[in-house]
Design a protein around this motif. Structure first.
Motif, PDB file in Angstrom:
ATOM      1  N   SER A 173     -42.444  64.514  15.551  1.00 50.52           N
ATOM      2  CA  SER A 173     -43.807  64.669  15.019  1.00 50.52           C
ATOM      3  C   SER A 173     -44.760  65.184  16.090  1.00 50.52           C
ATOM      4  O   SER A 173     -45.640  66.008  15.815  1.00 50.52           O
ATOM      5  CB  SER A 173     -44.310  63.333  14.461  1.00 50.52           C
ATOM      6  OG  SER A 173     -43.524  62.919  13.370  1.00 50.52           O
ATOM      7  N   PRO A 184     -49.179  65.185  11.531  1.00 51.74           N
ATOM      8  CA  PRO A 184     -48.309  64.061  11.163  1.00 51.74           C
ATOM      9  C   PRO A 184     -48.730  62.787  11.876  1.00 51.74           C
ATOM     10  O   PRO A 184     -49.380  62.820  12.920  1.00 51.74           O
ATOM     11  CB  PRO A 184     -46.926  64.523  11.629  1.00 51.74           C
ATOM     12  CG  PRO A 184     -47.215  65.436  12.769  1.00 51.74           C
ATOM     13  CD  PRO A 184     -48.505  66.140  12.424  1.00 51.74           C
ATOM     14  N   THR A 193     -42.694  58.676  10.683  1.00 54.39           N
ATOM     15  CA  THR A 193     -42.669  59.692   9.634  1.00 54.39           C
ATOM     16  C   THR A 193     -41.912  59.142   8.433  1.00 54.39           C
ATOM     17  O   THR A 193     -40.723  58.835   8.533  1.00 54.39           O
ATOM     18  CB  THR A 193     -41.980  60.979  10.141  1.00 54.39           C
ATOM     19  OG1 THR A 193     -42.669  61.454  11.301  1.00 54.39           O
ATOM     20  CG2 THR A 193     -41.999  62.056   9.069  1.00 54.39           C
ATOM     21  N   ASP A 212     -40.330  68.915   9.614  1.00 54.26           N
ATOM     22  CA  ASP A 212     -40.003  67.682  10.334  1.00 54.26           C
ATOM     23  C   ASP A 212     -39.606  66.633   9.309  1.00 54.26           C
ATOM     24  O   ASP A 212     -40.363  66.342   8.378  1.00 54.26           O
ATOM     25  CB  ASP A 212     -41.232  67.211  11.127  1.00 54.26           C
ATOM     26  CG  ASP A 212     -41.041  65.802  11.698  1.00 54.26           C
ATOM     27  OD1 ASP A 212     -39.890  65.417  11.942  1.00 54.26           O
ATOM     28  OD2 ASP A 212     -42.058  65.108  11.890  1.00 54.26           O
TER      29      ASP A 212
END
Length: 359
Positions: A173, A184, A193, A212
């Motif tokens: 991230s 993020p 995440t 991601d």
């Protein structure tokens, strides 16, 4: 907006309208005869890719979609109106999968693409249709044909040129926030995440989309951690950037853990072009960095890149390495929609050339 990449939906197309039995009987009108009209056709269920959507959240609150029925025929040779089609809007990269969750029905790869998922039933013929030289007064008409109904799964696989993979807290991230305008969530604990993130990266006048996904841990294919349900979002990527944390206990073992999960998920995913990078080099001493670099080199059988998402050291080289591969690596067969999970699907769908795309 809540991220939703899978939804189960019930759809039903409209039934056809019934034909009509009627006769024209008016004073001073000779040879009136049969005048029953045909029934209208039922509405279709159509799925269309809409620009600007990036989640299936609309299907979280409504799961049943039914197209209207065609109108019945009437006397005086009046045909019934056709039922209106209903259109389900989905984001780019959505797949339609049968209720068995294995059979691929259609794979959407371009904005504006439409697919008729269920056709409406045909309307029945009225008695005027059956009039002939030998049957001057038919007294029969056809009922409308029923529509189609089924349960389907909508599964979203984000379209990106490159994907980030690695263990939790590998710095994915941070790397994405450094190279793009994406924001993020970043924190010093695992699984920060919770759903995939996309960012548009610009390097040397070239743009590409970087995805991601949440971190993988050992046993992810069996449901450990967040599992491997988000790996579908990197199936369409042309290249993977595998980030390994330089501060972890053993870089080689960390690399092999993630590779094992990729292979357990799908062989085609493990065969993708891969760039290996040792991240967080600013947080270790030179001696430890050399030791971790050698371990990673032995495990990956290639020399890893060295970078730091915080300071930006080595980030440019990693991006240029991605750009160099994006123009060469072919999209995998699985991304073309020739198979889902482990079972091959019956239909194949051509994939448009990958272009920079953002939700």
């Amino acid at each position: 907006m809540k991220f939703l990449d899978e939804a189960k939906v019930y759809i039903r197309s409209g039934d056809g309208g019934n034909g009509c039995v009627a006769f024209r009987r008016e004073k001073f009108i000779e040879f009136g005869g049969p005048s029953g009209g045909n029934g209208g056709r039922g509405g279709d269920v159509i799925v269309e890719v809409a620009e600007g959507l990036n989640t299936l959240i609309d299907y979280r609150y409504q799961q049943h979609f039914k197209a209207p029925k065609g109108a019945n025929g009437m006397g005086s040779d009046r045909h019934g109106a056709n039922g209106k089609d209903i259109v389900l809007k989905v984001p780019l990269g959505t797949q339609i999968i049968d209720e068995d969750r294995e059979t691929l029905i259609h794979d959407f790869t371009s904005v504006g693409e439409r697919f008729v998922l269920a056709e409406g039933g045909n309307g029945g013929f009225g008695n005027a249709h059956f009039k002939s030289s030998t049957n001057r007064a038919p007294r029969n008409a056809n009922p409308g044909q029923p529509g189609e109904e089924r349960w389907i799964w909508l599964r979203l696989k984000l379209i990106a040129d490159a994907g980030l993979v690695g263990l939790p807290n590998a710095g994915k991230s941070t790397f994405l926030s450094k190279v793009s305008a994406a924001k993020p969530k970043i924190a010093d604990y695992p699984f920060t995440t919770l759903h995939p993130q996309l960012g548009v990266v610009n390097v040397d006048d070239r743009e590409f989309v970087l995805a991601d996904i949440p971190g993988l841990i050992e046993g992810a294919h069996e449901g450990a951690g967040l599992g491997d349900r988000f790996l579908g979002h990197v199936e369409r990527c042309r290249v993977l950037l595998h980030l390994v944390d330089a501060t972890c206990e053993h870089a080689g073992r960390a690399y092999k853990t993630v590779r094992g999960e990729l292979e357990a998920y799908a062989g085609t995913l493990a065969e993708k072009a891969e760039i290996v990078a040792l991240n967080k080099i600013d947080a270790v001493s030179a001696e430890d960095l050399k030791k971790q670099r050698d371990r990673l080199k032995r495990a990956a059988k290639k020399t890893p890149l060295l970078l730091s998402g915080i300071t930006g050291e080595g980030v440019g080289e990693a991006l240029r390495a991605l750009v160099a591969v994006i123009g060469e690596a072919p999209v995998s067969d699985k991304a073309k929609g020739t198979e889902v999970s482990a079972a091959p699907a019956g239909a194949t769908t051509p994939v448009a050339q990958a272009k920079p795309w953002s939700p």
